[in-house]
Design a protein around this motif. Structure first.
Motif, PDB file in Angstrom:
ATOM      1  N   ALA A 247      62.892  60.871  24.370  1.00  0.00           N
ATOM      2  CA  ALA A 247      61.779  59.923  24.296  1.00  0.00           C
ATOM      3  C   ALA A 247      61.422  59.419  25.690  1.00  0.00           C
ATOM      4  N   PHE A 248      62.447  59.110  26.488  1.00  0.00           N
ATOM      5  CA  PHE A 248      62.210  58.589  27.827  1.00  0.00           C
ATOM      6  C   PHE A 248      61.436  59.599  28.684  1.00  0.00           C
ATOM      7  N   LEU A 249      61.877  60.856  28.663  1.00  0.00           N
ATOM      8  CA  LEU A 249      61.216  61.879  29.474  1.00  0.00           C
ATOM      9  C   LEU A 249      59.828  62.205  28.918  1.00  0.00           C
ATOM     10  N   ALA A 250      59.744  62.379  27.601  1.00  0.00           N
ATOM     11  CA  ALA A 250      58.473  62.798  27.006  1.00  0.00           C
ATOM     12  C   ALA A 250      57.414  61.717  27.124  1.00  0.00           C
ATOM     13  N   ALA A 251      57.824  60.451  27.052  1.00  0.00           N
ATOM     14  CA  ALA A 251      56.848  59.368  27.155  1.00  0.00           C
ATOM     15  C   ALA A 251      56.187  59.380  28.532  1.00  0.00           C
ATOM     16  N   ARG A 252      56.879  59.946  29.523  1.00  0.00           N
ATOM     17  CA  ARG A 252      56.312  59.979  30.865  1.00  0.00           C
ATOM     18  C   ARG A 252      55.512  61.247  31.146  1.00  0.00           C
TER      19      ARG A 252
ATOM     20  N   PRO B 111      59.411  66.370   9.932  1.00  0.00           N
ATOM     21  CA  PRO B 111      60.150  67.379  10.695  1.00  0.00           C
ATOM     22  C   PRO B 111      60.152  67.120  12.203  1.00  0.00           C
ATOM     23  N   LEU B 112      59.021  66.682  12.743  1.00  0.00           N
ATOM     24  CA  LEU B 112      58.952  66.387  14.180  1.00  0.00           C
ATOM     25  C   LEU B 112      59.923  65.268  14.561  1.00  0.00           C
TER      26      LEU B 112
ATOM     27  N   ILE C 261      63.808  63.128  17.683  1.00  0.00           N
ATOM     28  CA  ILE C 261      64.611  61.906  17.776  1.00  0.00           C
ATOM     29  C   ILE C 261      66.083  62.195  17.495  1.00  0.00           C
ATOM     30  N   LEU C 262      66.339  63.136  16.584  1.00  0.00           N
ATOM     31  CA  LEU C 262      67.721  63.373  16.178  1.00  0.00           C
ATOM     32  C   LEU C 262      68.282  64.706  16.656  1.00  0.00           C
TER      33      LEU C 262
ATOM     34  N   ARG D  96      73.513  62.140  19.222  1.00  0.00           N
ATOM     35  CA  ARG D  96      72.105  62.167  18.788  1.00  0.00           C
ATOM     36  C   ARG D  96      71.353  60.941  19.302  1.00  0.00           C
ATOM     37  N   GLN D  97      72.038  59.807  19.272  1.00  0.00           N
ATOM     38  CA  GLN D  97      71.456  58.559  19.755  1.00  0.00           C
ATOM     39  C   GLN D  97      71.016  58.700  21.225  1.00  0.00           C
TER      40      GLN D  97
END
Lengths: 120, 418
Positions: free
Chosen positions: B25-30, B129-130, B135-136, B17-18
């Motif tokens: 997060a890395f992909l979505a932030a871009r 929920p998001l 994240i998890l 999960r980590q």
């Protein structure tokens, strides 16, 4: 991204607030809006922006088969009417929200912030 | 052996999960496309959840996931994703692999993702929920059962919220100094909401909900580690640890509800309380005053009962802390607790007066208000008022164990043993 800021106004209340002014006068752009427009332009955020003539001047058009139907009056009778708009260039929703908050219209009514899907 | 296997499995799952959350997060932030990022990693994540508990966690978990995503998933994803953003993710994965990024740590953008999930333009009810999904990596069905809505409804709401992030242009960024406090409050509230949902299920009979408390703690740890200088982030983690530490003591061996004052302190998790105390000390040395620090301080006072030297509960301290919390938040719940502390200090009459002075209409449907009122009225010998208040409290309580406890208290009135 581009966003449209939609400004809804209560035309009846505006008319009541300035009963002596002619309809044209009531819609005149005030000083705060001029300053706001200037700020948008200086920041490079300005794309377009105008106020709209009163909703009583609107016309609806639709095709019924091959016949053109023309009706007077707005699409729906609502308490508030679309009175003006801006199109702005903003990096993201936070930047667009900041511009909306600075808009003089946000002082006494909500400004709608809507992303634009650019035509390719 | 079975316990060892279970803990190895849990550790492997946590590692999966980590790494998954980091990559989403890395992909979505871009790309701002959370759903697209989840899609390209879905197969690799499923493979990790299956294999890591069996074969062990790889040396470079993120690199493993990226490689599997590319090898196994990409053709399928390519077929599934027609939209441009999906291609962006594939291109990003390819770039990162070629750059040998996995040699180094990938940048941790999960904090940006947390702030996007708790953005003011996202429905407050959907923020927790998001976070749990992005994240998890929990699926909509698991989240739905924890929040007591149907899986289809939850899935639809999650899809909409993610579409909103992308279409409305919600940024993946850490807010500037002047707006950080307000925006952080929204993140912490969502994390606490997840924790509290799990906390409600004291008996741990509904595994899914019980897990939610651990996931809330996990998110709290993540936020505190990413924002070590934000006292409220530390305060929330401290508060959740104090509460979680008492889980084993909240029910008797027969499943009976154990009020805090009657709990066996030997059943508390003392390592967890120690950690909560250390965090609170660090947070309290920082500037300002905040809701979570105050609530953690209140729990610290209750937890001090475990010490042989002090033994009892410091009611004057509690009254002062609840008073401060009430001033800060205006919360009627703080007002009730303050009244209970006042009753301990100045007697039941003073406590009852304080309760009645609250005058918040929401309390009419709030069980602890009626339970407190019943208890204080009973102490004053007003059986009629006490019985009526117990009836209200019993009617409002969802938890069966608490209901049985309140019924027993009410019966004691009738028998005249109070």
């Amino acid at each position: 991204m581009q966003y449209m800021l939609l400004i809804h106004v209560d035309e009846a209340a505006m008319a009541a607030a300035a009963p002596t002014a002619s309809p044209d006068k009531a819609y005149e752009m005030g000083q705060p809006f001029m300053a706001y427009n200037e700020a948008l332009k200086k920041a490079g955020a300005w794309v377009a922006g105008d106020r709209l003539a009163p909703s009583s001047s609107t016309t609806r058009v639709r095709m019924l088969g091959d016949r053109t139907e023309v009706l007077d009056g707005p699409f729906a009778d609502t308490k508030e009417q679309l009175g003006g708009y801006y199109i702005i260039e903003a990096q993201d929703l936070d930047a667009a929200i900041q511009w909306a908050a600075r808009c003089p219209a946000a002082q006494n009514r909500a400004v709608e912030v809507r992303p634009i899907w650019k035509a390719q | 052996m079975a316990a060892e296997a279970a803990s190895a499995r849990a550790a492997a799952e946590a590692a999966a999960r980590q790494s998954y959350g980091k990559l989403v997060a890395f992909l979505a932030a871009r790309t701002r496309d959370v759903a697209g990022a989840e899609d390209v990693l879905a197969d690799a994540f499923a493979a990790a959840l299956e294999r890591w508990p069996r074969d062990g966690v790889p040396d470079r978990p993120e690199a493993w996931l990226l490689a599997v995503a590319r090898r196994r998933g990409i053709d399928a994803v390519r077929r599934r994703l027609t939209r441009e953003a999906g291609q962006d993710h594939l291109a990003l994965i390819a770039e990162e692999l070629e750059a040998g990024m996995a040699e180094q740590e990938i940048p941790d953008e999960r904090l940006r993702l947390l702030f996007a999930c708790a953005h003011p333009a996202i429905d407050p009810a959907m923020r927790a929920p998001l976070m749990l999904q992005t994240i998890l990596g929990f699926d909509a069905a698991a989240i739905a059962s924890a929040f007591l809505v149907s899986p289809a409804t939850m899935a639809q709401r999650l899809v909409r919220a993610k579409a909103r992030i992308r279409q409305a242009g919600i940024p993946f960024r850490i807010p500037e100094r002047q707006e950080l406090a307000g925006r952080l409050t929204a993140v912490l509230e969502a994390i606490y909401a997840a924790f509290a949902e799990g906390w409600l299920d004291a008996a741990g009979t509904e595994t899914r909900r019980r897990n939610l408390a651990s996931e809330g703690l996990w998110l709290g740890r993540l936020t505190a580690s990413l924002l070590p200088n934000e006292p409220e982030a530390l305060g929330l983690l401290s508060l959740m640890l104090f509460a979680e530490a008492r889980r084993a003591a909240r029910r008797g061996p027969d499943g009976a509800y154990m009020p805090l004052a009657a709990q066996d302190t030997g059943l508390w998790d003392h390592a967890m309380i120690d950690e909560a105390e250390r965090l609170l000390v660090v947070a309290s040395a920082m500037e300002g005053l905040g809701r979570y620090r105050l609530e953690a301080a209140i729990q610290a006072v209750h937890s001090a009962r475990r010490s042989r030297t002090t033994g009892g509960t410091d009611w004057p301290a509690l009254a002062t802390l609840y008073e401060a919390l009430l001033k800060l938040t205006g919360s009627p719940v703080a007002a009730i607790n303050r009244a209970v502390a006042v009753a301990r200090l100045d007697g039941p009459r003073a406590g009852l007066d304080a309760l009645e002075a609250i005058g918040d209409p929401r309390l009419a449907d709030y069980q602890p208000f009626w339970a407190a009122r019943a208890d204080l009225a009973a102490q004053l010998g007003d059986r009629e008022q006490a019985a009526a208040a117990y009836d209200r409290a019993i009617g409002l309580e969802r938890d069966e164990a608490v209901r049985r406890f309140l019924l027993a208290e009410r019966d004691a009135l009738d028998r005249g043993t109070v």
